[in-house]
Design an enzyme around this catalytic site. Sequence first.
Site, PDB file in Angstrom:
ATOM      1  N   ASP A 463       0.831  -1.207   0.000  1.00 24.84           N
ATOM      2  CA  ASP A 463       0.000   0.000   0.000  1.00 24.84           C
ATOM      3  C   ASP A 463       0.872   1.265   0.000  1.00 24.84           C
ATOM      4  O   ASP A 463       2.097   1.214   0.275  1.00 24.84           O
ATOM      5  CB  ASP A 463      -0.887  -0.036   1.250  1.00 24.84           C
ATOM      6  CG  ASP A 463      -2.245   0.591   1.039  1.00 24.84           C
ATOM      7  OD1 ASP A 463      -2.372   1.430   0.132  1.00 24.84           O
ATOM      8  OD2 ASP A 463      -3.172   0.249   1.800  1.00 24.84           O
ATOM      9  N   ASP A 527     -10.898   1.528  -3.599  1.00 21.80           N
ATOM     10  CA  ASP A 527     -11.406   1.114  -2.287  1.00 21.80           C
ATOM     11  C   ASP A 527     -12.918   0.998  -2.280  1.00 21.80           C
ATOM     12  O   ASP A 527     -13.489   0.598  -1.275  1.00 21.80           O
ATOM     13  CB  ASP A 527     -10.964   2.101  -1.198  1.00 21.80           C
ATOM     14  CG  ASP A 527      -9.669   1.656  -0.549  1.00 21.80           C
ATOM     15  OD1 ASP A 527      -9.237   0.520  -0.801  1.00 21.80           O
ATOM     16  OD2 ASP A 527      -9.082   2.451   0.209  1.00 21.80           O
TER      17      ASP A 527
HETATM   18  C1  DGJ Z   1      -5.949   1.552   1.898  1.00 26.53           C
HETATM   19  C2  DGJ Z   1      -6.296   0.378   1.028  1.00 26.53           C
HETATM   20  O1  DGJ Z   1      -6.760   0.817  -0.192  1.00 26.53           O
HETATM   21  C3  DGJ Z   1      -7.303  -0.488   1.736  1.00 26.53           C
HETATM   22  O2  DGJ Z   1      -7.691  -1.555   0.904  1.00 26.53           O
HETATM   23  C4  DGJ Z   1      -6.728  -0.997   3.017  1.00 26.53           C
HETATM   24  O3  DGJ Z   1      -5.656  -1.861   2.746  1.00 26.53           O
HETATM   25  C5  DGJ Z   1      -6.271   0.169   3.871  1.00 26.53           C
HETATM   26  N1  DGJ Z   1      -5.414   1.061   3.154  1.00 26.53           N
HETATM   27  C6  DGJ Z   1      -5.563  -0.296   5.101  1.00 26.53           C
HETATM   28  O4  DGJ Z   1      -5.071   0.724   5.836  1.00 26.53           O
END
Ligand code: DGJ
Length: 711
Positions: A463, A527
């Site tokens: 991430d 997301d």
């Molecule tokens: C942002 C990501 O896009 C989510 O899927 C998740 O992994 C969160 N971060 C976790 O902090």
Amino acid sequence: MTDAMPGTAVPVHLRAAGVSLVVDAVPPGLPRVLHWGRDLGDLTAESLVAFRDASTPASFSVDHTQALSVLPTGRECWPGTPGLVGQRPGPADGGSCRAPFPDLRSTGPVELLTTGPDGGGLRVSATDPEAGLALTVELSLDPFGVLRTVLSITNTGDDPYEVDALRVLLPLPPSAVEVLDLTGVWCHERSPQRSPLVHGTHLRANRRGRTGHDATLLLTAGSTGFGFRTGEVRSVHVAWSGNHEHLVERFPEGAGLDTAVIGGGEVLAPGEVVLAPGETYRTPEVFFVWSGDGLDGVSRRLHRHVRARAVHPRSARPLVLNTWEAVYFDHDLERLRTLADVAAAVGVERFVLDDGWFRHRRDDSAGLGDWYVDETVWPEGLHPLVDHVRGLGLQMGLWVEPEMVNPDSDLARAHPDWLLTPGAPLARSQQGLDLANPEAYGYVLDRLDALVGEYSLDYLKWDHNRDLHVPVHAGRPGLHAQTVAAYRLLDDLLARHPALEIESCSSGGARIDLGILARTHRIWASDTNDAVERQSIQRMTWLLLPPELVGSHIGPARAHTTGRTADLPFRAVTALFGHAGIEWDIAGCTEDELAVLACWIRLYKELRPLLHTGDVVRADLADPGALLHGVVSADGTEAVFGYARLAPTTDSYPGRVRLPGLDPARSYRIRPRYDAGRPELFGRAAPPWLREEGVVLPGTVLTEAGLPMPG
Ligand code: DGJ
């Protein structure tokens, strides 16, 4: 390919998959693209020379005119965005800045790198000894017609040279009159926007320090009203995860032979890249794609290009369960074991433990950088969970965010100087970690290496959750160095663990580009797991990437990010067209829901050989409330389509819809798949072909007349 023998003045003709690239590169001129577009057939040396002679334009208001080179500057009387901007600062006493407008001239004939019926490549070298610069231009056409360009500039002088911009620009013909690009925000990435190609610069410059939720993926210019299936289009993609730009530019003078230019490169801050004597700056790879049959043609070439790369995953894409929306930071061993049990029972193949497993990470305000399993939550480490997951026959994945640090972490307290920009405003309570600092780099690499090794991890969800607006390394703008170091970190980790797969995630879909994908194996598209949003996000993500690289999960009935409710069949069919997975606490599902999930996973496993190798097709429907997309096998014998109604029509029936991409010369058995449930709206008025037993129809009927869709 027509060879240009040393010393001859014959333009080079590269051809592949219906594309021709004709490059005139006669010393001392820099290479000029005489044609980039539809295949011109087998041209003799005489016709290429005649083509060049017929191509000398008279559009500039200067005495000696010529077509633009791939590195246009004021030296060619180009009034637009220059290909090269740089400076060699003058003496401190205020003397003149030396060679502010380099006169780069090619030093020899074109070097042919590869040749053959399926494309080829060329390299041209140029210098300006007075300015102390040497330039290399590489152009290559791959077997799928994708044109790859890389420029590099070397400081051959004896004092530093600052590179402010190095970008490649290719000509656009007069038929290019409209521009399509993408923009977006968190949970609404890749939203298309259109504009006419008018005089001026259409510039999509990114200074976010990551590819961005608003990244355009492709910038496309094309003929009037071009769509997925029609029109002549030209697209550019800059394969870079740091600051970058895409642009289309048009001036009254035109661009020599043509009317405008399209291109891009990295965006550099002043002082960010200063070459010491002998040093070289290379641009990211910039890809150009022509298509005579709309955006689907561009995607077809790009998907084949991407699938041919060594990094592209070759094994069946495992059905994923990711724990984020299921448990968030509530890491409880028994709860997670139960989740894994249910996942295994419905057919999940990979279990990914998301954020929250490492020291001090009880919420998103602390802990980034402390890459040790939290002993208070996991007294025996992750072993009890990992062993359980493995015992169920599933692969194991783990979330990390290696380029970041929370000021509230042991790491930041011990090494405040490792922060990328101490004192910069926080975002999500975090800061960048200065990976160009060898000690910080070594720490993160060793921690990742240890974790992957200790738990034999199959997968990392990698991430990157904030923009990096003012990155500073060693007192200078540091985003270039940070991006290079992040790539190196991925490369080094993969060298130590060659079987590891990595997902590029960045607050959802903010890091999707072919630079990061040269060392990762899928992207997290967004997301939002709201299926309505996902329909258009995925459709646009496929512009660049084939479905098997696009993470696409079923969420709960009520989407966490939008609050919208959608039924399970619609969510399931939406998530099918990607690297599918689940982002849902399925331990709380009803028996009926679990039965549907199990059937849907069986369907995914049955269809993935086709979904993950075929050609993506998208219909241009007049109805703004409906979308149709599909994947057709390369030999045209089979296909799977998805039809989504996102908004009501004002007509009682939407009418017949043509299925794109099928072979009119074949017959097809059409069969609806209700594996994930039958949409309730298929009432008595459902067309007969939606009966379970299906119907056999000629390809001509499907491609020309179409199938009636349910109202
Ligand atoms: C942002 C990501 O896009 C989510 O899927 C998740 O992994 C969160 N971060 C976790 O902090």
